[in-house]
Scaffold this active site. Structure first.
Site, PDB file in Angstrom:
ATOM      1  N   ASP A 122     -56.188  -9.572-148.712  1.00 54.98           N
ATOM      2  CA  ASP A 122     -54.964  -9.679-149.497  1.00 54.98           C
ATOM      3  C   ASP A 122     -54.636  -8.307-150.081  1.00 54.98           C
ATOM      4  OD1 ASP A 122     -52.725 -10.799-150.699  1.00 54.98           O
ATOM      5  OD2 ASP A 122     -53.821 -12.533-151.468  1.00 54.98           O
ATOM      6  N   GLU A 142     -47.161 -15.919-158.355  1.00 54.40           N
ATOM      7  CA  GLU A 142     -48.514 -15.421-158.595  1.00 54.40           C
ATOM      8  C   GLU A 142     -48.848 -15.379-160.088  1.00 54.40           C
ATOM      9  OE1 GLU A 142     -50.319 -12.698-155.701  1.00 54.40           O
ATOM     10  OE2 GLU A 142     -48.285 -12.297-155.020  1.00 54.40           O
TER      11      GLU A 142
END
Length: 804
Positions: free
Chosen positions: A323, A519
């Site tokens: 990521d 997020e």
């Protein structure tokens, strides 16, 4: 293990959602070393590794240099790498992150996306190895980067539909639109099983039920990739899927994004891992590793999980991607230097802005033997395998550019169906729903005509806050769709932002809920819905006038809404439904014949809380709850006490909002600074500070750690208006590190709203301690300085910024 996860496990077990092996909750193991025998066995399908294709891969490997191999293992973002860079750096992959658009254009059309992909691909073929790049995007609820695309409900809404066949069709439609813009890889599906809904990514999870997540995992993978056949390529309307985020990103303590899942291995397997065998068996070509940790060990550096569990026990033969600079969080690593992550089993490092430094250091480490050549060859072999399966390595590559697929009529109809199936009816006292034909209807509330609120984060931009109806001309906001349906049924509809009307309505539909986030910026301290000024009062005012109220609630998670529920005659959980608001109208509004096009079929994928505490241990409405038009049950008064101090929990990224300090942060000034409320963007949305001598303003509160945020490229953001220059220097401090910003402010416009961004790393360089920040902002100036501060926060940026 803490007490709260144990209680949650008991609750889920009672509901039949967790396998029996979770009944015993042992203490977490002292390390995060996986016992492979405890994990399910899976196997990537044979067509991924057919003998003829493998021979081609070995031939390619044999002629590649070390630099060319390492290049395949590095992925850069379009905001920081150009096609010309590939002549020197033979990168194997390119991504477009949440705030990255082709040529800096976040509103680029499909043709512009395809042109950029083509330029990178052409450049990659000229760098010696002749291996084309792999291009990936976060298309997480439709091709959500692209204006005009079909935007499906976020995963939480799809979970409410409980329909794997629908998910497969959505996967196929999404793939066709991604491929239609020339792209061949999406970072989806998310297989998280969120346990603490304070997590800002909760809406990316389908359900609290691991079995449903597993069923959806196989369905979405199959929809995106199509049927795999030996020696055959994915079709031109198919793309590579990514099972993410490996592992337990939905199980972190406190629901903290990028946090630590301190749980027993049995729970890790039974609750958080069930989607991965299903995806692998369905042929998922890629898996993405999570930012988070298991029992204190970062997943990006956990060899027992990446190599042992994923590649060996689960037989995954595709590529494992990291990521966003996640490798830089492994102890001993930085974003530009991390042999440990490759040695743990990562094949492709997502290095959006650190790709150049990571390439150089990795080449040195391979040549020095720090990273064994066998590990490099394994990584490159897996990457080439995916490229081959996508048809990128063939003499005549599979061509993915069909612009007509973007926002195709069939896809829009499918999204409308998905919206209708995602709605959950929580309350319908007096059968106020459906809206009868011929009714006079008021449609109001902040979400009634807001494409941003109904599509949520990961839409056009990362946070999705500036999405508008102009981005989706073939979409429809909920309010306008309801007004259309009411008119079609012979009634009258008034769409009113402030709730006013010229003719008293028979019923009011109030669309209200969360505003967009993505997020960690969506992490919250508790599960209370915090309505903005005037929103709950709007519902109360309508009720006081004797008007029945239907609340359509937009949110990325179930939230405590006690007062709102009690004031509403009907209450619909609409989640984040996407671009096709007509799906809401299809269920709420009866047409001629007094019937709606669809009934309510959605059922809760997560428990709905009866107070603001989290995790939810005694739900108001359990998993699986949902009414329909045959239901005659009446929902009585519910609890209105949140059971938590709504102002006690620390906000770790936002400190000052719309001219006010956010609890528990406190604003203080010394005698040389006066302050008053002023207007910057709207009424009294800022506070003006005036210096009549040398003095300071400060925002203080509990000690928090911003060290990790600094490593991830976060910056201090000040949204303010500089009204008058100081007679001397101006300094800004954070965590004890102080910077002279006089020159930076001198270059900023005066008298108009502006945004200043200062990287957190600059405060560290100035001697700040970001491990325990109790003062995230201090501004010191001399007489004459006047500034009107609207917002102060920290956030991540795509492009690295210089220090003042």
């Amino acid at each position: 293990m803490t007490v709260r996860p144990i209680l949650l496990a008991a609750c889920l077990l009672a509901a039949g959602l967790v396998p029996a092996l979770l009944q015993a909750q042992p203490s977490p193991p002292p390390s995060a070393q996986a016992d492979l025998a405890a994990w399910p066995v899976a196997r990537s399908p044979a067509p991924i590794t057919s003998a003829r294709d493998e021979a081609r891969i070995e031939a390619l490997l044999a002629r590649m240099t070390v630099a060319q191999k390492v290049g395949q293992m590095i992925q850069g973002d379009i905001s920081s790498v150009t096609p010309a860079d590939l002549a020197r750096y033979p990168l194997g992959s390119i991504l477009a992150g949440g705030n990255s658009g082709p040529y800096g254009d976040e509103r680029a059309d499909a043709a512009k996306w395809a042109r950029l992909v083509g330029e990178f691909r052409a450049a990659s073929l000229k760098n010696g190895a002749g291996i084309p790049i792999l291009f990936g995007v976060d298309a997480v609820h439709g091709h959500s980067n692209l204006p005009g695309a079909t935007i499906f409900p976020h995963n939480i809404g799809l979970g409410a539909a409980h329909d794997p066949a629908l998910i497969r069709r959505i996967g196929a439609a999404t793939a066709a639109e991604i491929a239609g813009s020339g792209i061949e890889w999406t970072f989806a599906p998310t297989l998280a099983v969120p346990q603490d809904l304070r997590w800002g990514r909760s809406y990316e999870g389908y359900s609290a039920d691991p079995a449903l997540v597993a069923a959806y995992s196989a369905a979405m993978t199959g929809g995106l990739q199509g049927v795999l056949r030996p020696n055959a390529r994915l079709g031109r309307f198919n793309v590579a899927a990514t099972a993410k985020h490996f592992l337990a990103d939905g199980g972190t303590i406190g629901g903290k994004d990028q946090g630590d899942a301190r749980i027993a291995e049995s729970e890790l397997v039974a609750r958080h891992a069930q989607g991965y065998p299903a995806a692998i068996n369905a042929g998922a070509l890629t898996v993405m590793v999570s930012f988070s940790s298991w029992n204190g060990v970062k997943n990006h550096g956990n060899k027992s999980l990446i190599t042992g569990v994923l590649k060996q026990r689960m037989g995954f033969t595709g590529l494992v991607v990291g990521d966003w600079n996640g490798h830089g969080q492994v102890p001993g690593c930085t974003p530009t230097d991390c042999a440990a992550t490759f040695n743990a089993g990562l094949d492709l490092a997502m290095a959006p802005d650190s790709w150049q430094g990571l390439f150089d250091s990795t080449v040195r480490q391979v040549r020095a033997g720090t990273i064994p050549m066998a590990r490099v060859d394994d990584a490159v072999r897996r990457i080439l395998r995916v490229k081959l399966k996508l048809g990128l390595l063939d003499p005549v590559p599979v061509r993915r550019s069909a612009y007509a697929q973007v926002g195709a009529a069939a896809h829009l109809a499918l999204a409308r169906e998905a919206v209708a199936k995602s709605l959950v009816l929580l309350k319908n006292n007096g059968s106020v729903l459906p809206i009868r034909p011929g009714a006079k209807v008021l449609v109001t509330g902040p979400g009634s005509d807001s494409m941003a609120m109904q599509t949520g984060g990961w839409t056009i931009t990362w946070q999705g806050s500036d999405t508008s109806s102009a981005d989706f001309p073939r979409g429809r906001t909920i309010g306008r769709a309801i007004a259309d349906a009411v008119s079609a049924g012979g009634g009258k509809a008034a769409l009113s932002a402030d709730g006013s009307w010229s003719e008293k309505p028979d019923v009011a539909i109030v669309v209200i809920g969360e505003h967009p986030y993505a997020e960690f910026q969506g992490d919250v301290p508790d599960l209370a819905f915090r309505a903005r000024a005037g929103e709950e009062e709007l519902v109360a005012a309508l009720k006081a006038k004797g008007i029945p109220v239907v609340t359509v609630f937009l949110s990325g998670r179930p939230l405590f809404v006690g007062r709102l529920l009690n004031r509403s005659d009907a209450f619909v959980a609409a989640w984040l439904p996407g671009s096709q608001g007509q799906g809401v109208a299809d269920v709420l509004v009866a047409r001629h014949g007094a019937k709606t096009l669809r009934d309510f079929t959605g059922r809760l994928p997560f428990a709905w809380p009866q107070d603001a505490r989290s995790p939810v241990t005694a739900p108001l409405f359990p998993v699986g709850y949902g009414l329909d038009y045959r239901s005659k049950a009446s929902v009585g008064p519910v609890n209105e006490d949140p059971q938590v101090d709504l102002f006690a929990s620390a906000n770790e990224t936002s400190y000052f909002l719309l001219g006010k300090a956010l609890a528990p942060w406190r604003l203080s000034t010394d005698a040389a600074v006066s302050d008053r409320p002023v207007d910057v963007g709207s009424q009294e949305d800022a506070r003006q500070f005036s210096w009549n001598g040398k003095g300071s303003l400060a925002i203080d509160g509990p000690a928090i750690s911003l060290t990790g945020r600094a490593a991830e490229g976060f910056v201090l953001v000040l949204d303010w208006r500089l009204d008058s220059a100081a007679s001397g220097p101006v300094r800004i401090a954070l965590g004890g590190g102080e910077l002279d910003v006089t020159n930076m402010l001198a270059a900023a416009p005066k008298g108009t709203r502006t945004t200043s961004r200062i990287p957190l790393r600059c405060f560290i360089s100035a001697g700040g301690n970001l491990d325990a920040v109790s003062s995230p902002l201090k501004v010191t100036a001399t007489s004459g300085f006047v500034a009107s501060l609207r917002d102060a926060k920290v956030e991540q940026v795509v492009r690295p910024l210089p220090c003042p």
